[in-house]
Design an enzyme around this catalytic site. Structure first.
Site, mmCIF file in Angstrom:
data_model
loop_
_atom_site.group_PDB
_atom_site.id
_atom_site.type_symbol
_atom_site.label_atom_id
_atom_site.label_comp_id
_atom_site.label_asym_id
_atom_site.label_seq_id
_atom_site.Cartn_x
_atom_site.Cartn_y
_atom_site.Cartn_z
ATOM 1 N N ARG A 34 0.919 -1.162 0.104
ATOM 2 C CA ARG A 34 -0.060 -0.039 -0.044
ATOM 3 C C ARG A 34 0.764 1.228 0.003
ATOM 4 N NH1 ARG A 34 -5.511 0.740 1.477
ATOM 5 N NH2 ARG A 34 -5.683 -1.407 2.172
ATOM 6 N N MET A 79 -11.618 3.365 -5.717
ATOM 7 C CA MET A 79 -11.881 2.312 -5.077
ATOM 8 C C MET A 79 -10.583 1.696 -4.129
ATOM 9 S SD MET A 79 -14.915 2.696 -5.204
ATOM 10 C CE MET A 79 -16.631 2.634 -6.034
ATOM 11 N N LEU A 127 -7.069 5.219 1.220
ATOM 12 C CA LEU A 127 -5.728 6.013 1.020
ATOM 13 C C LEU A 127 -5.298 6.117 2.505
ATOM 14 C CD1 LEU A 127 -6.497 8.709 -1.444
ATOM 15 C CD2 LEU A 127 -5.005 6.947 -1.965
ATOM 16 N N HIS A 184 -19.338 10.284 -2.514
ATOM 17 C CA HIS A 184 -19.828 9.042 -2.168
ATOM 18 C C HIS A 184 -21.315 8.918 -2.542
ATOM 19 C CE1 HIS A 184 -19.950 5.143 -0.196
ATOM 20 N NE2 HIS A 184 -20.934 5.398 0.595
HETATM 21 C C1 GAR Z 1 -19.984 7.300 -7.915
HETATM 22 O O1 GAR Z 1 -21.434 6.797 -7.743
HETATM 23 C C2 GAR Z 1 -19.160 7.321 -6.719
HETATM 24 O O2 GAR Z 1 -19.889 8.127 -5.884
HETATM 25 C C3 GAR Z 1 -18.851 6.062 -6.194
HETATM 26 O O3 GAR Z 1 -18.491 5.376 -7.310
HETATM 27 C C4 GAR Z 1 -19.398 5.729 -8.465
HETATM 28 C C5 GAR Z 1 -18.236 6.141 -9.617
HETATM 29 O O4 GAR Z 1 -19.112 6.500 -10.676
HETATM 30 N N1 GAR Z 1 -17.721 6.145 -5.047
HETATM 31 C C6 GAR Z 1 -17.964 5.501 -4.158
HETATM 32 O O5 GAR Z 1 -18.423 4.664 -3.951
HETATM 33 C C7 GAR Z 1 -16.613 5.874 -3.218
HETATM 34 N N2 GAR Z 1 -16.775 5.015 -2.046
HETATM 35 P P1 GAR Z 1 -18.186 7.171 -11.945
HETATM 36 O O6 GAR Z 1 -17.030 6.516 -12.171
HETATM 37 O O7 GAR Z 1 -19.231 7.116 -12.836
HETATM 38 O O8 GAR Z 1 -18.068 8.573 -11.563
#
Ligand code: GAR
Length: 214
Positions: A68, A91, A94, A110
């Protein structure tokens, strides 16, 4: 009036619709940020194509087959000259190795009304819990799981006939409206954290809490 554009990097892992919303905002002459690099930890994702189509330099920094610490050091090495970092569907958690290079200058979006439903499958978690309001959150990133100080949120009703896809789609629309707005506040120096709570100096017509009424 010509605005000074603050250099921002966006970290992604997938399809990149939030990245696209940020690219579109940055394309506006009066928007105070410019995306100078997009980093993905996953190769061949749509987000990289979106960045390339917009003429933004991209790089893949894989998290695989390394520690990491090593991964995060490699990310930091790619971000020279960057003032703010926006995670957009990135995803990976950090740690301080990365965060200490950008103290108080990393945002995430999120798809839930945090602190409810952090982690993966947030929309499915909300549906399983039977909540009547769902939404999204832009927050400062700390070393926890979707746990940093909350900057702004958008909410929408959960419909009787919602499934994960339908609800996620409505939340995503809110995400695309909120993230460019929050990043604007950030690069304009209008957000800060006080006692673990985020504050924003907002102007007339702006709001930290959006409600989608349909
Ligand atoms: C989005 O819904 C974002 O909020 C979520 O992943 C998706 C990415 O979509 N993020 C998380 O869940 C972070 N924990 P995108 O690649 O189309 O922006």
């Amino acid at each position: 009036m010509k605005v000074e554009k603050v250099p921002v990097a966006v970290l992604v892992s997938g399809r990149g619709t939030n990245l696209q919303a940020l690219i579109d905002a940055c394309d506006q002459p009066d928007y105070p940020a410019r995306i100078v690099k997009v980093i993905s930890n996953v190769p061949d994702v749509a987000a990289l194509d979106r960045a390339a189509a917009a003429g933004i330099p991209t790089v893949v920094v894989s998290h695989k087959h390394r520690s990491r610490d090593d991964f995060e050091r490699a990310l930091v090495a790619e971000l020279e000259g960057v003032s703010w970092v926006a995670l957009a569907g990135f995803m990976r958690l950090l740690t301080n190795t990365f965060l200490s290079a950008f103290p108080g200058r990393v945002l995430n979006i999120h798809p839930s009304l945090l602190p409810a439903f952090p982690g993966t499958h947030a929309v499915a978690q909300a549906l399983s819990a039977g909540v009547t309001q769902a939404g999204c959150t832009v927050h400062f990133v700390d070393a926890g799981l979707d746990s940093g100080p909350i900057l702004c949120q958008g909410s929408c009703a959960v419909h009787e006939d919602d499934n994960e896809d339908r609800l996620a789609e409505r939340i995503l629309k809110l995400e695309h409206a909120l993230y460019p707005m929050a990043l604007r506040w950030a690069v304009e120096g209008r957000v800060f954290v006080e006692g673990g709570v985020a504050r924003a100096v907002i102007r007339e017509g702006e709001k930290r809490w959006w409600v989608e009424t349909d």
